[in-house]
Each structure stands twice: as C-alpha cells, then as structure tokens.
Design an enzyme around this catalytic site. Structure first.
Site: not given
Length: 252
Positions: A131, A144
């Site tokens: 990401s 995350y």
C-alpha cells in the site's frame, strides 16, 4: 501451456479485479477467499476455494491442490484487512494482532507454500499487495501501515532469496481504491478526525498529482504485467499504482 495464477482474497474487490485481468490474459485462475457469498459469484471456469490466509492448514491444502494440477506460475498474495482506525493509544493489542496477521502473516504463508512449487519449475512471479501506507505511513492506521511496510521488507528478501531460482518478487502499492472497503475507511477516518466523509475523500484525491482515486482494474493490469514475460527482469521493485501520491496525509 496455460499458465496458472493464484490470487488470495480474489473473490471481490482488488483481488477480483486481478483475477479478471489474469483471466482476460489467458491464465487459469485460482482464487481463495473467506467470503463464501463472494466465492459463489465467481465465473465457473475459475477454481474458487475457501481459505483463511492466516491459517497454515488452509493455505497448505490450497497449494497441495495446485501441485496436483501441475504447479503455479504466478502468485498474487493480495489478502488484507483495513484494521482499526484510531489514535495509537486507543488501539487494542487484539486488533493490532488481527490486522498484522492477515496483512503480513497471510502473505508469508502464501509465499512459504508457493516457493517449493516455483523452485521445482525454476520460474515464477510473486506479487505482494502492499500500500502507499507502506511507503509513507498512515496516521490513525498504525497496524495497517506497519504491516504494509513489513510486506515490502518481505518482498525485498524474497527477491534476493528466490532470484537464483528464476523467481521474481515485486510489490504493488495501491493508493485509495474506489470500492466498499475504502468507503468504510473513509467513514471511520472521518469520525476519527472530526471531518465529513466527503472532506476525507477529497483529501485523498487531492493528495495525488492526478487528483483521483484508483480503480480495481488499474491494479489488475499491473499485476498481469508483473507476471508476464515483458517483466522478466523486474524484481525487488515497489510499484505504486496511486495516481502519484504527493501528500500522503492531506488536511482539508
């Protein structure tokens, strides 16, 4: 000979877009997911299996089945979860571990079981979904972001370790992707920051030089390229598909 690809979390969202792109490119497509309803909607010519990427027994069974079909040419370790959206002092250890388990350990288990099949063939392509949070950080999303940074470290190590066996490893870093999962993130982040959903959305879009969100097929097309012969010497790379992030934490 038809090439075979496995996409984890491939029944919906970005994974589904990857699977559709590989299907269009002529691959035999295998997908795993924990969403049984989504698995029931995939095309009949795909092989769809329920599997929790955090379960070694589930993942081992999937790869044993693939081995009986002749092996694996490409792996997209795509499964992930958004995790909690909260200030660091408000994040519980159980929520931290759950997020890291899916995003990092899920990738580890997939590549652990894919590697022997690819080593046997002395060829293969591994693509991990990281990401832009794994490049810049992500306020209010510590588990995350930490997991996605670790995914990049895993990818770099795989490229070095498996390269001598003809196996390439790369990471795709999506930006904000249109869809239900991102919608949930927008709502939770708006609550955490005291903003409206639309303000957060515009913040993400304006934080890119192209001023827009990514769509699933953008990620799928990149995954197919990375698995193709056209990318035969592309390995160890972090490839953002994000419309060029210029401000990873825009404030409105």
């Amino acid at each position: 000979m038809t090439r075979r690809v496995l996409i984890t979390a491939g029944a919906s969202g970005v994974g589904r877009a990857m699977a559709e792109a590989f299907d269009a490119a002529g691959y035999a497509v295998w997908v795993t997911d924990i969403d049984e309803d989504a698995l029931n909607t995939v095309p009949n010519h795909w092989v769809a299996r329920y599997a929790n990427v955090s379960s070694e027994s589930d993942m081992s069974a999937v790869f044993q089945a693939i081995a009986t079909e002749g092996g694996l040419d490409a792996l997209c370790a795509n499964a992930g979860t958004a995790g909690p959206t909260n200030a660091i002092e408000e994040i519980g250890l159980a929520d931290w571990r759950s997020c890291v388990s899916v995003n990092l350990e899920g990738a580890f288990l997939a590549v652990k079981h894919a590697a022997p099949l690819m080593k046997a063939a002395q060829a293969g392509s591994i693509t991990l979904t990281s990401s832009t949070a794994g490049q810049y950080g992500y306020p209010y999303r510590a588990p995350y972001s930490a997991a996605k940074w670790a995914v990049i470290g895993l990818m770099k190590t795989l490229a070095m370790e498996l390269g001598p066996h003809g196996i390439r490893a790369n990471a795709i870093c999506p930006g904000a992707v249109e869809g239900p999962r991102m919608e949930g993130v927008l709502q939770r982040e708006a609550a955490a920051k005291g903003m409206t959903r639309d303000q957060v959305y515009e913040g993400y879009a304006s934080g890119t030089s192209m001023g827009r969100f990514v769509e699933g097929h953008d990620i799928g097309n990149m995954a197919v390229f990375l698995a193709s012969d056209a990318a035969r010497l592309v390995s160890g790379q972090i490839i953002a598909v994000d419309g060029h992030t210029v401000n990873p934490d825009p404030k409105i």
